[in-house]
Design an enzyme around this catalytic site. Structure first.
Site, PDB file in Angstrom:
ATOM      1  NE  ARG A   1      33.720   7.305  36.134  1.00  0.00           N
ATOM      2  CZ  ARG A   1      33.697   5.999  35.840  1.00  0.00           C
ATOM      3  NH1 ARG A   1      33.200   5.119  36.691  1.00  0.00           N
ATOM      4  NH2 ARG A   1      34.171   5.565  34.679  1.00  0.00           N
TER       5      ARG A   1
ATOM      6  CE1 TYR B   1      19.108  22.945  48.244  1.00  0.00           C
ATOM      7  CE2 TYR B   1      19.094  20.873  47.057  1.00  0.00           C
ATOM      8  CZ  TYR B   1      19.411  22.219  47.119  1.00  0.00           C
ATOM      9  OH  TYR B   1      20.024  22.819  46.061  1.00  0.00           O
TER      10      TYR B   1
ATOM     11  CG  ASP C   1      21.187  17.695  54.222  1.00  0.00           C
ATOM     12  OD1 ASP C   1      22.141  18.359  54.673  1.00  0.00           O
ATOM     13  OD2 ASP C   1      20.700  17.900  53.089  1.00  0.00           O
TER      14      ASP C   1
ATOM     15  CE  LYS D   1      24.398  24.964  49.397  1.00  0.00           C
ATOM     16  NZ  LYS D   1      23.287  24.076  49.683  1.00  0.00           N
TER      17      LYS D   1
END
Ligand SMILES: *Cc1c(COP(=O)(O)O)cnc(C)c1O
Length: 405
Positions: free
Chosen positions: A65, A118, A190, A215
């Site tokens: 992490r 989005y 974005d 994407k």
């Protein structure tokens, strides 16, 4: 590939040469493909080293992490690709966006955001952030003047998506950055829709970039991943939020994104060209009322797109005559093109936003965002353009004759 009438002024665009070598040199053994360090934790050589790593204020080889060599290779490649100092990788685009926003604002601050974002980002800004005292004003239109008009003295962040989902309206990044910086606000873009191949927000004055790497970057419809890229100082704040909010990527997913990035230019150049062919076909079809594609001269932002983008992208939206029901029937009539959300993969996908991705948005707000009830969104894949046009042609003509209509 890229259109003849494109006047793109970007100078630092990525090259396919650079992309082909993404992740190279990350491993001491000389492995050309970066190994997947599928480990949750790392053994320290001494107790003293372990103690140092545990209080380290940055990624350390301590626990996945905190950081992981495979993930670090992705972060270096992504920073280079967007021209930023440092990237932080996430388990999803929303992980990257939420950490990026929370690294840029705090309670009492104000955000100005584009009018059509989005869906997950809209919900984050509208529903979650106000509970922590962070307010957002959505600009009335995607124009830079509308962003300026929405700014307040406590505006710390201007959040932009261009081209916007699903109408492909553009925002002038350079103009918005000038206005925001004058008022002491940061600009986060974005860049998922355009991909770094087509658009380089940092070179246009943005302070940071976020991606749903799910994407175009990963590009194969097989992984959920995200990235945030910006200055060293900002990325450190983002990493602190990653560590505490916990959306760290799995090493295997980071590897899949690196693998996808190696062919980004090949895929996106092909998707740009096919999208243009499909948009041109649709624009000439009598059953199609309107096509939204920045590469068409009929698009209101075509001039801006030609300056700001190297290619016009693989996303096309069109409005079919007859509104919502006919749009749904048309989507049902497709066979090669898959009915699915998401974008940027090898397979061409179609969605009807009014009944799916934007169903939670009330119809008045949809109209304000320019989202017609008959609008269909296509994510163009890697098929032969003629096969896609044949599929659309069949669906458009059967929907004209269909007995249920
Ligand atoms: C998909 C998407 C997101 C969210 O990314 P996930 O990887 O699904 O979390 C954010 N912004 C845009 C523009 C997207 O298309």
């Amino acid at each position: 590939m890229e259109s003849d009438d494109n006047h793109y002024q970007g100078s630092k665009s990525p090259s396919q040469t650079q992309l082909a070598h993404a992740g190279r040199g990350a491993d001491a053994t000389g492995a050309l493909s970066v190994p997947i360090y599928q480990t949750s934790t790392f053994e320290a050589p001494t107790a003293e080293q372990l103690a140092r790593d545990c209080v380290a204020s940055g990624p350390a080889q301590l626990y996945t992490r905190w950081g992981n060599p495979t993930t670090a290779a992705l972060e270096r490649a992504a920073a280079k690709l967007e021209g930023g100092e440092r990237a932080v990788a996430f388990a999803s685009g929303m992980g990257a966006i939420s950490a990026a926003v929370l690294a840029s604002v705090t309670g009492g601050d104000h955000i100005v955001a584009g009018p059509s974002l989005y869906g997950g980002t809209t919900e984050l800004l509208n529903d979650l952030l106000p509970t922590w005292g962070i307010q957002t004003t959505f600009a009335a239109t995607p124009a830079a003047e509308a962003f300026e008009a929405a700014m307040r003295p406590n505006t710390r962040l201007v959040y932009v998506e261009t081209p916007a989902n699903p109408t492909l309206a553009l925002t002038d990044i350079e103009a918005v950055a000038a206005v925001a910086h004058q008022r002491g606000a940061q600009v986060v873009v974005d860049n998922t829709y355009a991909s770094p191949w087509n658009q380089q927000p940092l070179s246009l004055g943005a302070d940071a970039v976020v991606h749903s790497a799910t994407k175009y970057l990963a590009g194969h419809s097989d992984v959920i991943s995200g990235l945030a890229i910006g200055s060293e100082t900002w990325a450190h704040q983002v990493w602190m939020r990653l560590k505490l909010l916990g959306a760290c990527p799995s090493p295997h997913d980071a590897w899949l994104v690196i693998r996808g990035m190696k062919t980004l230019g090949l895929r996106v150049a092909r998707q740009n060209a096919t999208a243009e062919a499909v948009a041109t076909y649709l624009e000439a079809h009598p059953q199609v009322e309107r096509v939204h594609y920045p590469g068409l001269t009929s698009h209101p932002d075509h001039g801006l797109a030609s300056r700001q983008m190297r290619g016009y992208g693989g996303m096309v939206a069109f409005e079919v005559t007859g509104g919502r029901e006919r749009a749904q029937a048309l989507t049902d009539g497709l066979s090669l093109i898959a009915r699915a959300a998401s974008l940027g993969g090898p397979e061409t996908l179609a969605v009807h936003p009014a009944s799916t991705t934007h169903a939670h948005v009330d119809s008045a707000a949809r109209r304000r965002a320019g989202l017609a009830d008959g609008l269909i969104r296509l994510s163009i894949g890697l098929e032969e353009p003629g096969d896609l046009i044949d599929d659309l042609d069949r669906a458009l003509s059967s929907h004209r004759r269909g007995p249920s209509l």
